[in-house]
Scaffold this motif. Structure first.
Motif, PDB file in Angstrom:
ATOM      1  N   UNK A 169       0.823  -1.191   0.000  1.00  0.00           N
ATOM      2  CA  UNK A 169       0.000   0.000   0.000  1.00  0.00           C
ATOM      3  C   UNK A 169       0.867   1.254   0.000  1.00  0.00           C
ATOM      4  N   UNK A 170       1.954   1.224   0.789  1.00  0.00           N
ATOM      5  CA  UNK A 170       2.831   2.388   0.875  1.00  0.00           C
ATOM      6  C   UNK A 170       3.438   2.726  -0.484  1.00  0.00           C
ATOM      7  N   UNK A 171       3.769   1.705  -1.258  1.00  0.00           N
ATOM      8  CA  UNK A 171       4.406   1.929  -2.542  1.00  0.00           C
ATOM      9  C   UNK A 171       3.417   2.510  -3.557  1.00  0.00           C
ATOM     10  N   UNK A 172       2.178   2.110  -3.462  1.00  0.00           N
ATOM     11  CA  UNK A 172       1.156   2.691  -4.341  1.00  0.00           C
ATOM     12  C   UNK A 172       0.950   4.165  -4.005  1.00  0.00           C
ATOM     13  N   UNK A 173       1.006   4.501  -2.730  1.00  0.00           N
ATOM     14  CA  UNK A 173       0.874   5.907  -2.318  1.00  0.00           C
ATOM     15  C   UNK A 173       2.052   6.713  -2.847  1.00  0.00           C
ATOM     16  N   UNK A 174       3.251   6.130  -2.821  1.00  0.00           N
ATOM     17  CA  UNK A 174       4.416   6.817  -3.364  1.00  0.00           C
ATOM     18  C   UNK A 174       4.244   7.084  -4.852  1.00  0.00           C
ATOM     19  N   UNK A 175       3.681   6.124  -5.570  1.00  0.00           N
ATOM     20  CA  UNK A 175       3.462   6.332  -7.004  1.00  0.00           C
ATOM     21  C   UNK A 175       2.409   7.409  -7.259  1.00  0.00           C
ATOM     22  N   UNK A 176       1.369   7.438  -6.451  1.00  0.00           N
ATOM     23  CA  UNK A 176       0.344   8.480  -6.600  1.00  0.00           C
ATOM     24  C   UNK A 176       0.949   9.851  -6.304  1.00  0.00           C
ATOM     25  N   UNK A 177       1.759   9.939  -5.257  1.00  0.00           N
ATOM     26  CA  UNK A 177       2.412  11.210  -4.935  1.00  0.00           C
ATOM     27  C   UNK A 177       3.390  11.626  -6.032  1.00  0.00           C
ATOM     28  N   UNK A 178       4.040  10.665  -6.678  1.00  0.00           N
ATOM     29  CA  UNK A 178       4.937  10.978  -7.792  1.00  0.00           C
ATOM     30  C   UNK A 178       4.163  11.591  -8.952  1.00  0.00           C
ATOM     31  N   UNK A 179       3.003  11.031  -9.240  1.00  0.00           N
ATOM     32  CA  UNK A 179       2.176  11.574 -10.324  1.00  0.00           C
ATOM     33  C   UNK A 179       1.701  12.986  -9.973  1.00  0.00           C
ATOM     34  N   UNK A 180       1.311  13.194  -8.717  1.00  0.00           N
ATOM     35  CA  UNK A 180       0.875  14.531  -8.299  1.00  0.00           C
ATOM     36  C   UNK A 180       2.020  15.542  -8.360  1.00  0.00           C
ATOM     37  N   UNK A 181       3.210  15.128  -7.948  1.00  0.00           N
ATOM     38  CA  UNK A 181       4.366  16.026  -8.022  1.00  0.00           C
ATOM     39  C   UNK A 181       4.694  16.359  -9.472  1.00  0.00           C
ATOM     40  N   UNK A 182       4.573  15.385 -10.351  1.00  0.00           N
ATOM     41  CA  UNK A 182       4.831  15.641 -11.768  1.00  0.00           C
ATOM     42  C   UNK A 182       3.783  16.584 -12.354  1.00  0.00           C
ATOM     43  N   UNK A 183       2.539  16.420 -11.962  1.00  0.00           N
ATOM     44  CA  UNK A 183       1.489  17.339 -12.430  1.00  0.00           C
ATOM     45  C   UNK A 183       1.763  18.756 -11.919  1.00  0.00           C
ATOM     46  N   UNK A 184       2.196  18.877 -10.677  1.00  0.00           N
ATOM     47  CA  UNK A 184       2.552  20.185 -10.137  1.00  0.00           C
ATOM     48  C   UNK A 184       3.718  20.801 -10.879  1.00  0.00           C
ATOM     49  N   UNK A 185       4.675  19.971 -11.285  1.00  0.00           N
ATOM     50  CA  UNK A 185       5.818  20.471 -12.040  1.00  0.00           C
ATOM     51  C   UNK A 185       5.384  21.011 -13.404  1.00  0.00           C
ATOM     52  N   UNK A 186       4.454  20.322 -14.030  1.00  0.00           N
ATOM     53  CA  UNK A 186       3.955  20.795 -15.333  1.00  0.00           C
ATOM     54  C   UNK A 186       3.253  22.148 -15.173  1.00  0.00           C
ATOM     55  N   UNK A 187       2.463  22.269 -14.132  1.00  0.00           N
ATOM     56  CA  UNK A 187       1.735  23.530 -13.902  1.00  0.00           C
ATOM     57  C   UNK A 187       2.705  24.668 -13.598  1.00  0.00           C
ATOM     58  N   UNK A 188       3.686  24.426 -12.727  1.00  0.00           N
ATOM     59  CA  UNK A 188       4.623  25.499 -12.394  1.00  0.00           C
ATOM     60  C   UNK A 188       5.523  25.851 -13.570  1.00  0.00           C
ATOM     61  N   UNK A 189       5.876  24.867 -14.397  1.00  0.00           N
ATOM     62  CA  UNK A 189       6.684  25.165 -15.578  1.00  0.00           C
ATOM     63  C   UNK A 189       5.912  26.044 -16.557  1.00  0.00           C
TER      64      UNK A 189
END
Length: 95
Positions: free
Chosen positions: A1-21
């Protein structure tokens, strides 16, 4: 479960990076260099937003690696547990 949460957070961080860029870039008008030349446009970047973009991309990469590695380790552990029967007694140690 922890690893799935890490993957979800990675996707959210990447989406945030696209928005800030997208927000870090702007267009400005540049004056002509010589008389009779037309004015041109140029891109300018906001340094704090670019730093945030790089931080988010790095965080997304680290979380993705940790999540994928954890999921692979968990899968290999499950496969090993299925292959090794739990009812076998341990082998005697040589004396």
């Amino acid at each position: 479960m922890r690893h799935a949460i890490q993957l979800v957070l990675a996707v959210l961080a990447l989406a945030g990076a696209v928005i800030t860029a997208a927000q870090a870039r702007g267009v400005v008008s540049v004056a002509p260099v010589a008389d009779g030349e037309p004015s041109t446009t140029s891109f300018v970047f906001d340094p704090p937003l670019m730093m945030l973009t790089w931080l988010l991309v790095t965080t997304a990469g680290v979380l993705a690696v940790l999540g994928i590695a954890g999921l692979r380790r968990a899968r290999k552990a499950r496969e090993a547990a299925l292959k090794t029967p739990a009812s076998d007694p341990p082998a005697p140690e040589p004396s």
